[in-house]
Design an enzyme around this catalytic site. Structure first.
Site, PDB file in Angstrom:
ATOM      1  N   GLY A  39       0.710  -1.252  -0.154  1.00 47.19           N
ATOM      2  CA  GLY A  39      -0.020   0.021  -0.047  1.00 47.19           C
ATOM      3  C   GLY A  39       0.799   1.056   0.079  1.00 47.19           C
ATOM      4  O   GLY A  39       1.972   1.311   0.155  1.00 47.19           O
ATOM      5  N   GLN A  55       2.902   9.842   1.508  1.00 46.07           N
ATOM      6  CA  GLN A  55       4.394   9.442   1.875  1.00 46.07           C
ATOM      7  C   GLN A  55       5.219   9.789   0.874  1.00 46.07           C
ATOM      8  O   GLN A  55       6.435   9.752   0.704  1.00 46.07           O
ATOM      9  CB  GLN A  55       4.226   7.782   1.782  1.00 46.07           C
ATOM     10  CG  GLN A  55       3.610   7.131   3.211  1.00 46.07           C
ATOM     11  CD  GLN A  55       3.548   5.876   2.773  1.00 46.07           C
ATOM     12  OE1 GLN A  55       2.473   5.148   2.301  1.00 46.07           O
ATOM     13  NE2 GLN A  55       4.508   5.071   3.562  1.00 46.07           N
ATOM     14  N   CYS A  85       5.951  -0.158   7.514  1.00 46.61           N
ATOM     15  CA  CYS A  85       5.617   0.914   6.842  1.00 46.61           C
ATOM     16  C   CYS A  85       6.839   1.395   5.923  1.00 46.61           C
ATOM     17  O   CYS A  85       7.925   1.311   6.352  1.00 46.61           O
ATOM     18  CB  CYS A  85       5.402   1.910   7.760  1.00 46.61           C
ATOM     19  SG  CYS A  85       4.812   3.636   6.949  1.00 46.61           S
ATOM     20  N   LEU A  86       6.627   1.460   4.884  1.00 43.89           N
ATOM     21  CA  LEU A  86       7.618   2.077   3.806  1.00 43.89           C
ATOM     22  C   LEU A  86       8.314   3.112   4.333  1.00 43.89           C
ATOM     23  O   LEU A  86       9.646   3.468   4.203  1.00 43.89           O
ATOM     24  CB  LEU A  86       7.047   2.224   2.413  1.00 43.89           C
ATOM     25  CG  LEU A  86       6.755   0.751   1.739  1.00 43.89           C
ATOM     26  CD1 LEU A  86       5.899   1.243   0.381  1.00 43.89           C
ATOM     27  CD2 LEU A  86       7.727  -0.040   1.463  1.00 43.89           C
ATOM     28  N   HIS A  91      -4.270   1.522   7.558  1.00 45.37           N
ATOM     29  CA  HIS A  91      -2.945   1.885   7.753  1.00 45.37           C
ATOM     30  C   HIS A  91      -2.749   3.206   6.671  1.00 45.37           C
ATOM     31  O   HIS A  91      -2.085   4.146   7.066  1.00 45.37           O
ATOM     32  CB  HIS A  91      -1.909   0.751   7.310  1.00 45.37           C
ATOM     33  CG  HIS A  91      -0.380   1.369   7.355  1.00 45.37           C
ATOM     34  ND1 HIS A  91       0.383   0.785   8.446  1.00 45.37           N
ATOM     35  CD2 HIS A  91       0.236   1.854   6.631  1.00 45.37           C
ATOM     36  CE1 HIS A  91       1.593   1.306   8.040  1.00 45.37           C
ATOM     37  NE2 HIS A  91       1.438   1.889   6.834  1.00 45.37           N
ATOM     38  N   GLU A  92      -3.192   3.022   5.655  1.00 45.71           N
ATOM     39  CA  GLU A  92      -2.978   4.014   4.616  1.00 45.71           C
ATOM     40  C   GLU A  92      -3.846   5.548   4.965  1.00 45.71           C
ATOM     41  O   GLU A  92      -3.480   6.458   4.680  1.00 45.71           O
ATOM     42  CB  GLU A  92      -3.235   3.571   3.116  1.00 45.71           C
ATOM     43  CG  GLU A  92      -2.617   2.467   2.534  1.00 45.71           C
ATOM     44  CD  GLU A  92      -1.162   2.488   2.891  1.00 45.71           C
ATOM     45  OE1 GLU A  92      -0.723   3.591   2.826  1.00 45.71           O
ATOM     46  OE2 GLU A  92      -0.555   1.290   3.061  1.00 45.71           O
ATOM     47  N   HIS A  99      -2.252   7.556   7.379  1.00 47.34           N
ATOM     48  CA  HIS A  99      -1.438   8.568   6.834  1.00 47.34           C
ATOM     49  C   HIS A  99      -2.051   9.830   6.376  1.00 47.34           C
ATOM     50  O   HIS A  99      -1.218  10.757   6.299  1.00 47.34           O
ATOM     51  CB  HIS A  99      -0.611   7.682   5.579  1.00 47.34           C
ATOM     52  CG  HIS A  99       0.510   6.823   5.630  1.00 47.34           C
ATOM     53  ND1 HIS A  99       1.806   7.275   6.138  1.00 47.34           N
ATOM     54  CD2 HIS A  99       0.795   5.584   5.459  1.00 47.34           C
ATOM     55  CE1 HIS A  99       2.617   5.989   6.469  1.00 47.34           C
ATOM     56  NE2 HIS A  99       1.910   4.929   6.034  1.00 47.34           N
TER      57      HIS A  99
END
Ligand code: GNR
Ligand code: NI
Length: 167
Positions: free
Chosen positions: A46, A51, A91-92, A133-134, A137
């Site tokens: 995702g 981000q 998380c990236l 999660h997204e 953000h």
């Protein structure tokens, strides 16, 4: 298509509130394509526009093994459904750290699709976790915010140090 740079914690730009997308146009569709390419290249399941330092309410997800089931949600609005469940999250923007987070087991997502049409989608399992999660953000919220301040501080110090060495 373009692979975009992913911001890393503790970058304060990850804390910005994303603004609604006013109109789904070619620039938004190009951003969706670039976000998907960036997510697949990472690789991740995702990615939120926040981000890649674009503070618009837009997320992409693909939790399939074969990475060929992309979803794009523009202006997503979540309804949380069901029991709470705990899952390991990464998380990236917080590379190398994985910790358990408790979330709703299912979600309904009201959103606009890439044609600008209002749509609804329901998800469970990994897809539900990823969508929640997204959407965090987009509020400037990260999974480390659910951890103890001790754990969060340790992660911030380790990643902060790495960035200063690279700089
Ligand atoms: O690639 C990702 N994996 C992941 C694993 C468990 C829970 C959430 C995620 S999302 C993450 C990509 C990312 O950081 N998206 O914001
Ligand atoms: Ni993330």
């Amino acid at each position: 298509m373009t692979i975009l740079n992913i911001l890393e914690y503790p970058d304060s730009r990850l804390r910005k509130q994303a603004k609604p997308v006013a109109r789904v146009d070619d620039a938004i569709r190009k951003l969706a394509d670039d976000m998907l390419e960036t997510m697949y290249a990472a690789p991740g399941i995702g990615l939120a526009a926040s981000q890649v330092n674009v503070h618009k309410r837009m997320i992409v997800v693909d939790v399939s093994e074969t990475q060929d089931v992309p979803h794009v949600f523009i202006n997503p609005q979540l309804t949380l459904i069901g029991e709470l469940v705990e899952n390991e999250e990464g998380c990236l923007s917080i590379p190398g750290f994985y910790e358990p987070v408790t979330r709703a087991e299912r979600v309904r997502v009201r959103h606009l699709n890439c044609d600008g049409d209002a749509n609804e989608f329901e998800a469970e399992g990994r897809l539900s976790v990823c969508i929640q999660h997204e959407c965090d953000h987009l509020e400037g919220k990260l999974f480390v915010d659910y951890l103890s301040s001790l754990k969060r501080t340790r992660i911030r110090k380790k990643l902060g140090r790495q960035h200063r060495i690279r700089a």
